[in-house]
Structures are given as structure tokens and as C-alpha cells.
Design an enzyme around this catalytic site. Structure first.
Site, short mmCIF file in Angstrom:
data_model
loop_
_atom_site.label_atom_id
_atom_site.label_comp_id
_atom_site.label_asym_id
_atom_site.label_seq_id
_atom_site.Cartn_x
_atom_site.Cartn_y
_atom_site.Cartn_z
N GLU A 1 0.81 -1.16 0.03
CA GLU A 1 -0.11 0.07 0.08
C GLU A 1 0.85 1.26 -0.06
O GLU A 1 2.06 1.14 0.52
CB GLU A 1 -0.83 -0.03 1.00
CG GLU A 1 -1.86 -1.24 1.23
CD GLU A 1 -2.46 -1.50 2.47
OE1 GLU A 1 -3.55 -2.08 2.73
OE2 GLU A 1 -2.03 -0.91 3.59
N ARG B 1 -8.91 -10.73 9.37
CA ARG B 1 -8.02 -9.58 9.18
C ARG B 1 -7.26 -9.05 10.43
O ARG B 1 -6.63 -8.36 10.28
CB ARG B 1 -8.55 -8.32 8.22
CG ARG B 1 -8.76 -9.18 6.67
CD ARG B 1 -9.27 -8.21 6.12
NE ARG B 1 -9.00 -8.53 4.54
CZ ARG B 1 -9.87 -9.40 3.83
NH1 ARG B 1 -10.75 -10.01 4.52
NH2 ARG B 1 -9.61 -9.37 2.49
#
Length: 474
Positions: A131, A340
Site C-alpha cells: 500500500e 484480518r
């Protein structure tokens, strides 16, 4: 690609320069450009000489001569130079012809060779989800009497009240509101698409791109998995292209894990698996998350060695500004399917036997990919060899949202180190698994720890602006 094919390509494309590149310990690329007319078959055998004493963490001035030996399989054309330029990645050798044990790319190759000597499998595959933020402006300053930073983005939530010539066009992204609205909220579709176009020209297989969770221009581009060293090469291409396309658009891209306070940071979730020829070794139909016992033991190695591993996969002081609860940060050293909030997630959506893999979510892109992928593989292989069972050690599976548990319920869950120094302490105490097969050397580990300790100290001794808010008027 053979040397002959490379030389033919130089002529066919009217290449003027060949750019020889390598990556230092910190993950920074360095390059020397040679006129294409001076490049011949001998260049690819004898390499390109350079001064190793000028590279941070490499050699002393008394033994500084080093050689870049190019890998012809890594060649691609530079999209950002006015003069046609061919880029080739290199390994570092001593003048005597030995691999340099502090060269990150050579360490990655040794990790792949070690895997084959174990008989466990023939190839390890990696796929990072790296990212990044694209800002419109960045300013920072550090001196005796001043310390500050400021970033800005047309998308940022703090700009809802900004007045500019022509007026404020609105459609700002709120905190944690960036997961993936369409235009006009997402202003960076075309930038990311251009990045993808150039990545594909450079040989990457692009799977998708999208806006990420945070405000102020956070994005992600996913490219297809490959073997360990090739994936690290691809990640270096990825970062180079992203940063240079952003610059062409008058913006700036950063892979810094936590450039903004109060919103999600940028991670690098790393998917990984082992194959034997064409056969996937991590898949077992009907088992938990369809994971084989080999895969479970690989997870055990990752989680068991995680505190030390994080010194390599999260090697900046800023990494630990991201690794805090509350921002989807994977701080809990457990594994689970589709969860997650766990450090190791097992993807279960639309997964085929060959796509069965584990995902280590803790790393970030300040990591040198050659070192990080090699270290993860070595930890996983140690888990396989020693049958480290994460279930027996209390590492899961944990199929609850850990962020919502009470403190009492979380008491038995081990967390990541809280600082870079703590991670380096763990690496100092636990690195025997990295030395197997002479993949990493003791000299490399000692040198790496010293370099990163210097970073941690440099940050620790500096005065933080927030300390003025806390203490100035006491």
C-alpha cells in the site's frame, strides 16, 4: 534471456544507455549508467565496478572495490528517461568472484537454493500487497530549534473547508472512508491506471488496483505472484514506477507505513506458498481452511519467530506507529481463516488448490523485499523442519474479531514488539534459523542490527513536537 538476446534488443530498440542497478541493505536502489555502445558480452561476465564504501552498511574505505554482475532475466526498458535506457538488476560480488554476503539480492537467491536442498519443495511463491499514499505536497524539517512535517492531498478530510481559486470541489474522503468509492471521490483512478500500464510494460502481471481505506490518497495495486527473488525484483520495479508516475502528475508517492496520525497506515501483506514442481504443498481438502500440515507448520515457524522476523519485515521506527490496535493493524500473533485481525490470515474466498496460501499481514514496505521474503521463507522452513505446531503453542486458529475482545480475553494472545528496539532485541536473541544453509551470515545479522539501532537512537534522542504540548508549560 541470453546475453546475445540482450545485445540484440539493445540494437533493435536503439537503446542509448544500460542502467545497472542493485539494492542496498535499507532497500534503496542505486545505479550506474553505461553507454550502450560500451556494453558487450564481457560486461555481463565481468560486471560493473563501483565503490562499496559509499553504500551505507556495505564496505569500509580500505576494502571498497566491488562488482555488480547483471542478471539478464531482469531486463526492462525505463519509461521515465528521455534517452532510451535499459534497466538490469545485479548481484554484488567481491573482486575475487565471491558473492557478497551483505548483498540483499544474493541472500534472496541463497534462500531459494536452500529450499531446494531441504527437499521440502522446489519453489516458494510470494505476492506482496504493498500500500502507498499519493500526496499533493510534502514538507518536513528537522534542526536544532525546529521539527515539523506537513502533507496535503486534494482528497483529504481536513480540506473540506479549504478555499481555492475556483472554489472547493468537495467530495473529500473521511477518516477510514477510502475503501473504494468511485469518482469524483476517488481522484486517482487515472494515476493508478497509468502506473499499472507501465508495470505491465515492465513485465508485471497486474491483477487489480483500487483506493485504500485511509483518507488523503491511499492506494493499492496488486500484481501476480512469482518466485521469491523475482517477486522482490518486481516489487522494486513497482515502487520505482509508482514514485515516478506520481512525480509526472505533480504529486508524490510514499510507502511510509504511517505518514498520517489517526487513520490507517500502509502495510505490505505477503501471500506465500511452497510448490514441488507443479504440485501445491499447502493444500489439503477438508482440513482447517484447506491447509495441509506442512502449511500449518510453516505458519508455526512464522508466528514462533515473528518478534525477530519483524525486525526485518518492519524495519523502521515508523513501522511501529502503524502496529497499534484500532487501525486494522495485524498486531496479534495468531492465525485464522479469513480473519484480518490476525497476523497470519488464511484466504478462503475463491481459492483453488494452487491458490492455497498463507498471508502474513504484519510487514510493511519499508522492508527490503529481498531480505523480508528470504527471512519469512527461512522462518517457515524452520517451522516445517521442526514441526512447530501453532495450535499447540496457543497461536490459534482464532476465528473471532480480536479487536472486540475484552482485555481478559486477549490476555493469552501474544502481540508484536512495540518498538524497533524491541524487535532488534528479539532478532539478536533469535536468528539461528536465518543462518541455516548460510543464507544469512552472522556478519550480516550483526551489521543489520547495528544499522537499525542507529536509526532507533536517532529518532529516540530527538525532541518530538507533541512533547511541547505535554510539557512546555509545566
Amino acid at each position: 534471456m541470453s546475453v546475445e538476446n540482450v545485445l540484440s534488443l539493445i540494437k533493435e530498440k536503439n537503446i542509448e544507455w544500460v542502467d545497472f542497478r542493485f539494492t542496498d541493505i535499507g532497500g534503496i536502489s542505486h545505479h550506474i549508467s553505461v553507454p550502450a555502445v560500451e556494453v558487450d558480452a564481457d560486461t555481463f561476465v565481468n560486471g560493473v565496478a563501483f565503490d562499496g564504501s559509499s553504500i551505507h552498511g556495505f564496505k569500509g574505505i580500505e576494502e571498497s572495490d566491488m562488482v555488480m554482475i547483471p542478471d539478464t532475466e531482469t531486463i526492462y526498458e525505463d519509461a521515465f528517461t528521455a534517452h532510451p535506457t535499459l534497466i538490469v538488476y545485479c548481484n554484488i560480488y567481491t573482486p575475487g568472484g565471491d558473492r557478497y554476503d551483505r548483498d540483499p539480492r544474493s541472500i534472496a537467491e541463497r534462500a531459494e537454493e536452500y529450499l531446494q536442498t531441504t527437499g521440502i519443495g522446489t519453489a516458494a511463491y510470494f505476492a506482496p500487497e504493498s500500500e502507498f499514499f499519493i500526496f499533493d505536497n510534502v514538507q518536513f524539517e528537522n534542526s536544532m530549534n525546529k521539527s515539523s512535517f506537513e502533507v496535503d492531498s486534494e482528497e483529504a478530510v481536513w480540506n473540506t473547508g479549504r478555499k481555492e481559486e475556483g472554489g472547493n470541489l468537495g467530495f473529500k474522503i473521511g477518516v477510514k472512508g477510502g475503501y473504494f468509492p468511485v469518482a469524483p471521490v476517488d481522484t486517482q483512478q487515472d494515476i493508478r491506471s497509468e502506473m499499472c500500464r507501465l508495470m505491465m510494460e515492465a513485465g508485471l502481471r497486474i491483477e487489480r488496483h483500487h483506493h485504500e481505506v485511509a483518507t488523503a490518497g491511499q492506494g493499492e495495486i496488486n500484481f501476480r505472484f512469482d518466485t521469491l527473488t523475482k517477486t522482490a525484483d518486481n516489487l522494486m520495479k513497482y515502487k520505482y514506477i509508482i514514485q515516478n508516475v506520481a512525480r509526472q502528475y505533480g504529486k508524490v508517492a510514499t510507502f511510509m507505513p504511517k505518514p498520517l496520525f489517526g487513520d490507517n497506515g500502509s502495510g505490505m501483506h505477503v501471500h506465500q506458498s511452497i510448490f514441488n514442481g507443479d504440485s501445491p504443498l499447502f493444500y489439503e481438502k477438508g482440513a482447517y481452511a484447506n491447509l495441509s500440515e506442512m502449511a500449518i507448520h510453516y505458519v508455526g515457524g512464522i508466528l514462533h519467530h515473528a518478534p525477530a522476523l519483524i525486525a526485518i519485515t518492519n524495519p523502521s521506527t515508523n513501522s511501529f506507529k502503524r502496529l497499534v490496535p484500532g487501525y486494522e493493524a495485524p498486531v496479534n500473533l495468531v492465525f485464522a481463516k479469513g480473519n484480518r485481525s490476525a497476523a497470519v490470515r488464511i484466504p478462503i474466498a475463491a481459492v483453488t488448490p494452487k491458490g492455497c496460501r498463507i498471508e502474513f499481514r504484519t510487514p510493511d514496505s519499508t522492508a527490503n523485499p529481498y531480505l523480508a521474503f528470504a527471512a519469512m521463507l527461512m522462518a517457515g522452513l524452520d517451522g516445517i523442519k521442526n514441526k512447530i505446531d501453532p495450535r499447540a503453542l496457543g497461536y490459534g486458529p482464532f476465528d473471532k474479531n480480536i479487536y472486540e475482545l475484552s482485555d481478559e480475553e486477549k490476555a493469552g494472545i501474544r502481540s508484536v514488539p512495540g518498538t524497533l528496539d524491541e524487535a532488534l532485541d528479539a532478532l539478536e536473541a533469535d536468528h539461528e534459523f536465518l543462518l541455516q544453509g548460510e543464507v544469512f551470515s552472522q556478519d550480516f545479522i550483526d551489521n543489520y542490527i547495528n544499522l537499525k539501532r542507529a536509526d532507533a537512537k536517532a529518532v529516540a534522542i530527538r525532541i518530538h513536537p507533541y512533547e511541547y504540548e505535554l510539557y512546555f508549560n509545566l
